[in-house]
Design a protein around this motif. Sequence first.
Motif, mmCIF file in Angstrom:
data_model
loop_
_atom_site.group_PDB
_atom_site.id
_atom_site.type_symbol
_atom_site.label_atom_id
_atom_site.label_comp_id
_atom_site.label_asym_id
_atom_site.label_seq_id
_atom_site.Cartn_x
_atom_site.Cartn_y
_atom_site.Cartn_z
ATOM 1 N N PHE A 170 13.821 1.210 -33.699
ATOM 2 C CA PHE A 170 14.171 -0.157 -33.313
ATOM 3 C C PHE A 170 13.902 -0.366 -31.816
ATOM 4 N N ALA A 171 13.315 -1.511 -31.489
ATOM 5 C CA ALA A 171 12.897 -1.785 -30.112
ATOM 6 C C ALA A 171 14.072 -2.283 -29.278
ATOM 7 N N ASN A 172 14.423 -1.541 -28.237
ATOM 8 C CA ASN A 172 15.574 -1.896 -27.404
ATOM 9 C C ASN A 172 15.355 -3.150 -26.569
ATOM 10 N N GLN A 173 14.100 -3.563 -26.356
ATOM 11 C CA GLN A 173 13.858 -4.711 -25.484
ATOM 12 C C GLN A 173 14.158 -6.044 -26.158
ATOM 13 N N PHE A 174 14.397 -6.034 -27.481
ATOM 14 C CA PHE A 174 14.696 -7.280 -28.183
ATOM 15 C C PHE A 174 16.138 -7.262 -28.688
ATOM 16 N N ASP A 175 16.875 -8.302 -28.332
ATOM 17 C CA ASP A 175 18.270 -8.407 -28.755
ATOM 18 C C ASP A 175 18.444 -9.290 -29.981
ATOM 19 N N TYR A 176 17.452 -10.114 -30.295
ATOM 20 C CA TYR A 176 17.618 -11.100 -31.362
ATOM 21 C C TYR A 176 16.538 -11.030 -32.437
ATOM 22 N N CYS A 177 15.342 -10.622 -32.097
ATOM 23 C CA CYS A 177 14.257 -10.567 -33.074
ATOM 24 C C CYS A 177 13.734 -9.148 -33.248
ATOM 25 N N MET A 178 14.625 -8.164 -33.151
ATOM 26 C CA MET A 178 14.200 -6.786 -33.355
ATOM 27 C C MET A 178 13.742 -6.540 -34.791
ATOM 28 N N ASP A 179 14.248 -7.342 -35.747
ATOM 29 C CA ASP A 179 13.800 -7.191 -37.125
ATOM 30 C C ASP A 179 12.366 -7.685 -37.294
ATOM 31 N N LEU A 180 12.023 -8.805 -36.658
ATOM 32 C CA LEU A 180 10.656 -9.313 -36.720
ATOM 33 C C LEU A 180 9.685 -8.312 -36.099
ATOM 34 N N ASP A 181 10.030 -7.793 -34.937
ATOM 35 C CA ASP A 181 9.204 -6.770 -34.287
ATOM 36 C C ASP A 181 9.051 -5.544 -35.180
ATOM 37 N N LEU A 182 10.146 -5.132 -35.808
ATOM 38 C CA LEU A 182 10.116 -3.951 -36.658
ATOM 39 C C LEU A 182 9.178 -4.147 -37.839
ATOM 40 N N PHE A 183 9.246 -5.305 -38.501
ATOM 41 C CA PHE A 183 8.419 -5.515 -39.676
ATOM 42 C C PHE A 183 6.935 -5.582 -39.325
ATOM 43 N N PHE A 184 6.595 -6.130 -38.167
ATOM 44 C CA PHE A 184 5.198 -6.089 -37.728
ATOM 45 C C PHE A 184 4.732 -4.636 -37.614
ATOM 46 N N ARG A 185 5.535 -3.807 -36.967
ATOM 47 C CA ARG A 185 5.133 -2.403 -36.767
ATOM 48 C C ARG A 185 5.094 -1.627 -38.079
ATOM 49 N N LEU A 186 6.054 -1.898 -38.965
ATOM 50 C CA LEU A 186 6.082 -1.203 -40.251
ATOM 51 C C LEU A 186 4.845 -1.536 -41.078
ATOM 52 N N LEU A 187 4.448 -2.800 -41.092
ATOM 53 C CA LEU A 187 3.255 -3.179 -41.844
ATOM 54 C C LEU A 187 1.996 -2.561 -41.247
ATOM 55 N N ASP A 188 1.954 -2.463 -39.925
ATOM 56 C CA ASP A 188 0.796 -1.845 -39.276
ATOM 57 C C ASP A 188 0.693 -0.360 -39.609
ATOM 58 N N LYS A 189 1.830 0.311 -39.737
ATOM 59 C CA LYS A 189 1.845 1.761 -39.961
ATOM 60 C C LYS A 189 1.794 2.153 -41.430
ATOM 61 N N SER A 190 2.276 1.276 -42.306
ATOM 62 C CA SER A 190 2.389 1.635 -43.718
ATOM 63 C C SER A 190 1.020 1.788 -44.359
ATOM 64 N N ALA A 191 0.887 2.811 -45.185
ATOM 65 C CA ALA A 191 -0.379 3.066 -45.867
ATOM 66 C C ALA A 191 -0.434 2.379 -47.225
ATOM 67 N N ASP A 192 0.669 1.787 -47.680
ATOM 68 C CA ASP A 192 0.690 1.126 -48.978
ATOM 69 C C ASP A 192 1.302 -0.265 -48.850
#
Length: 271
Positions: A170-192
């Motif tokens: 989880f990205a510490n620099q975001f206090d309100y949209c850390m979920d949006l940031d997380l899902f972008f990164r998860l989709l970029d990393k996921s192989a399926d």
Amino acid sequence: MSDIKFSIIMPSYNSQTYINEAINSAVKEMSDFDELLVQDGQSTDETLSLLAAYEAQYDQVQVESGPDKGQSDALNKALMRATGDYVVWLNSDDVLLPGSLAALRAHIEKSDNMPSLVFGGHQVLRADGSVIGSYMPPRLERHKLMLRGCYVFSGSVAISRSLLLESGGFANQFDYCMDLDLFFRLLDKSADSPLNVPEYIGALRWHDESKSGDAGYRFVGDGWKVRGMYARSSFDHVARIGAALVQSFALFATPVRHSVLYSKLRGKVRK
């Protein structure tokens, strides 16, 4: 019995109003080998005494309390303690719905492989627990995140622990949209491709003290920054501007849409 293990991670701070309901909803869904990891930020109300009672009653409930740098930091601390195959992020004022983990487990077992992301529908609740609305989101896709924001509720998503760690947590620099940031990164990393299940998994509580209810304008700023980090095309940049405008309008419209009066009027119109 399936050997798929879920780690539910829950950040908390002065959560005495809703944490009983949050924890009860989780323990009712957990198998003996699942775990609920609460990371408390040194609460000063009755939260810690409530948590101590649950920890004494349930072996699966594990509580740690200490200073942190905010919600994302607390989530990362809980993630480092997790041992499950999948991680579910549940805030201390939200709930898991009946049959949620069983549904996730069943769909994972039926899949050809172990999908990295599994998500279902969600509900939005008022402070008193009454349902504002139920939402079955479409497929989790990058362009939809850019345009619509976090239309998938984080409490309705099971994330492969290995993928979550590989993505940086989880990205510490975001206090309100850390979920949006997380899902972008998860989709970029996921192989399926994410697995969409047709059941309601979690419920988000909308109340005056929640981030959504108390500081909606800050979501606009955080959302603007997050989208700027992941914008790659002309569509992305246009969607970024459109999303900021829609979010700004929603600051005024959402409290009305979530009111009991609005629900009653809408029900009469539909009849």
